[in-house]
Scaffold this motif. Structure first.
Motif, short mmCIF file in Angstrom:
data_model
loop_
_atom_site.label_atom_id
_atom_site.label_comp_id
_atom_site.label_asym_id
_atom_site.label_seq_id
_atom_site.Cartn_x
_atom_site.Cartn_y
_atom_site.Cartn_z
N VAL A 162 0.77 -1.07 -0.04
CA VAL A 162 0.20 0.29 -0.03
C VAL A 162 0.62 1.14 -0.61
CG1 VAL A 162 -1.79 1.48 1.25
CG2 VAL A 162 -1.49 -1.46 0.96
N ILE A 171 1.19 4.20 -2.68
CA ILE A 171 1.30 5.73 -2.35
C ILE A 171 1.87 6.69 -3.08
CG2 ILE A 171 1.36 7.35 -0.86
CD1 ILE A 171 -0.51 5.43 1.32
N ILE A 221 -7.73 5.34 0.07
CA ILE A 221 -7.65 4.61 0.30
C ILE A 221 -9.30 3.69 0.78
CG2 ILE A 221 -6.43 2.71 0.56
CD1 ILE A 221 -3.99 4.58 1.55
N CYS A 232 -10.60 -0.01 2.25
CA CYS A 232 -9.91 -1.19 1.66
C CYS A 232 -11.45 -2.70 1.55
CB CYS A 232 -9.58 -1.58 3.79
SG CYS A 232 -7.80 -0.95 3.25
N HIS A 258 -1.57 6.79 7.27
CA HIS A 258 -1.48 7.31 6.21
C HIS A 258 -2.36 9.04 6.50
CE1 HIS A 258 -3.15 8.92 1.92
NE2 HIS A 258 -4.77 8.27 2.17
N VAL A 261 -9.47 6.74 4.71
CA VAL A 261 -9.76 5.39 4.64
C VAL A 261 -10.77 4.58 4.59
CG1 VAL A 261 -8.15 3.66 5.55
CG2 VAL A 261 -6.61 5.59 5.52
N THR A 291 -12.90 7.11 -4.27
CA THR A 291 -10.80 6.10 -4.35
C THR A 291 -10.22 5.97 -5.31
OG1 THR A 291 -12.35 4.01 -2.74
CG2 THR A 291 -10.36 3.94 -3.41
N ILE A 296 -6.59 4.49 -4.40
CA ILE A 296 -6.20 2.60 -4.10
C ILE A 296 -7.53 1.95 -3.69
CG2 ILE A 296 -4.31 1.20 -3.43
CD1 ILE A 296 -2.60 4.50 -3.18
N HIS A 297 -7.68 0.93 -4.15
CA HIS A 297 -8.66 -0.06 -3.85
C HIS A 297 -7.92 -1.54 -3.17
CE1 HIS A 297 -11.67 1.46 -5.81
NE2 HIS A 297 -11.01 1.94 -6.76
#
Length: 421
Positions: free
Chosen positions: A309, A313, A330, A332, A360, A364, A391, A393-394
């Motif tokens: 992760v 980033i 991000i 989750c 982060h 989130v 989002t 980043i998955h």
């Protein structure tokens, strides 16, 4: 001697279904738990945990008067102890976790005052080798007026055995009935009476052994799985470094008629596989080398996912130089320790999500369809639709059935389950 009244001490994911199953067979069942909320909920005919079909069983049992919950044990003919066996606190990461038998000791001392001649006590809690014998000693110390198997064998006035649960969360009601049971009595008489009790509802075979072997059987089952998962997880990290698709690789390797490699994931969680191997390691640290190494591999996998992760980033910021980490959202996917349940115990997915939230600077999001709330100030629980539109980043952590139906087209995906790649 027949068992007309059965007491189940510990009304959690195993104890409550077990109590309900005996009650469904018209046995009087007294459930015992220190959690007042759980006791009150059950006495209303409701349940405080999520398990398919359990709500109907409990509701019917309470309404018909076969099941009640209390906070203090009452006299019964058989006592089943199904309480947690967590770890003792450790001072550093290199220390081997050791089991905490405090809950078993407390349960033993709680039932001791109401024990009588002819009673049967069964330890269902997953336990290190020797725990059943230790329980017998605690009972003997509390009730010197009664005799126990460690001193009187077949002639003991109170019989004692170990019978570990072997059920899958989400399928507990069915598997309690259908699965075979391993029953380890401290004497032949203890085992025979335990079989008589479980045959009240168990359709599977009740296989008799001694208490120590029964304890080790459960630990062996879960340690075997842990070792197999560790191989898959280690393979996934190797393949990532070598630029190989691990899921394709495993699929190809499994075409061999004598190869059956499991699927990798973000780690190992739950109250069994992530815990039980340590019970073996703590007893025989110089001998349990493979089991110990497998535990370390699986415990390291969440750390590896978090590092992936962090790399994502950095790559995102390199591709979007006008943005900062605070601008990155991000998501989750999944917090439970396995697919399609609500159980968060020992969940690597939850630990990964919390770790990301700690370092982060941006938002989130967590997508967990099986829970309705999450108490963590830096994590926002959202729906799938919200996550797909907000989002950057998955992070795929748990392959819930809902996630398998969606398509994620973004460039920045960490897929620990291989369902989007």
């Amino acid at each position: 001697m027949s068992f007309e009244t059965i007491s189940v001490v510990g009304l959690g994911y195993i104890g409550l279904p077990t109590a309900a199953m005996f009650a469904s067979r018209k046995k009087k069942v007294i459930g015992v738990d220190v959690n007042q909320y759980a006791v009150e909920t059950i006495n209303r005919g409701e349940i405080h945990i999520v398990e398919p079909d359990l709500d109907m069983l409990v509701s019917a049992a309470v309404q018909q008067g076969y099941l009640k919950a209390v906070t203090t044990p009452e006299p019964a003919d058989a006592f089943l102890i199904a309480v947690p066996t967590p770890f003792l606190p450790i001072e550093n990461e290199s220390e081997i976790p050791k089991p905490d038998l405090g809950y078993i000791e407390a349960a033993s001392k709680a039932i001791a005052p109401v024990l009588k001649k002819g009673d049967l006590v069964i330890l269902e809690s997953t336990s290190p080798v020797g725990a059943t014998e230790q329980m017998a000693e605690w009972l003997n110390e509390a009730r010197p007026d009664l005799t126990f198997p460690q001193t009187h064998g077949e002639n003991a006035e109170v019989n004692i055995a170990h019978c570990p649960e072997r059920v899958l969360p989400g399928h507990v009601v069915t598997e309690l009935v259908q699965n075979d049971r391993v029953i380890g009595g401290m004497s032949k008489r203890c085992s025979e009476r335990s079989v008589e009790l479980y045959k009240t509802f168990v359709m599977g075979e009740c296989v008799i052994t001694n208490a120590r072997t029964a304890e080790m059987a459960k630990l062996t089952e879960n340690s075997s799985r842990d070792v197999q998962i560790a191989f898959a997880n280690e393979l996934s990290m190797i393949c990532d470094e070598l630029d190989i698709n691990v899921w394709e690789l495993i699929s190809l390797a499994n075409r061999h008629p004598r190869v059956d490699i499991l699927q990798p994931g973000p780690g190992v969680g739950g109250h069994c596989i992530a815990v039980d191997p340590w019970f073996i390691v703590s007893k025989t640290p110089q001998k349990a080398k493979i089991i110990h190494t497998a535990r370390k591999v699986n415990d390291h996998k969440p750390v590896w996912v978090v590092e992936k992760v962090k790399v994502a980033i950095a790559e995102f910021l390199n591709k979007n130089p006008m943005k900062t980490a605070k601008d990155i959202t991000i998501a989750c996917y999944g917090l439970a320790f396995k697919p399609d349940i609500d159980d968060l115990r020992e969940s690597p997915a939850l630990d990964i999500t919390k770790t990301i939230a700690e370092f982060h600077a941006g938002k989130v999001l967590a997508i967990e369809p099986n829970i309705s709330s999450l108490s963590h100030e830096n994590i926002t629980l959202v729906t799938i639709d919200e996550s797909l539109t907000k989002t950057d980043i998955h992070v795929m952590l748990v392959d819930h059935k809902q996630f398998k139906k969606i398509k994620v087209k973004d460039d920045f995906i960490i897929d620990a389950k291989g369902i989007w790649k």
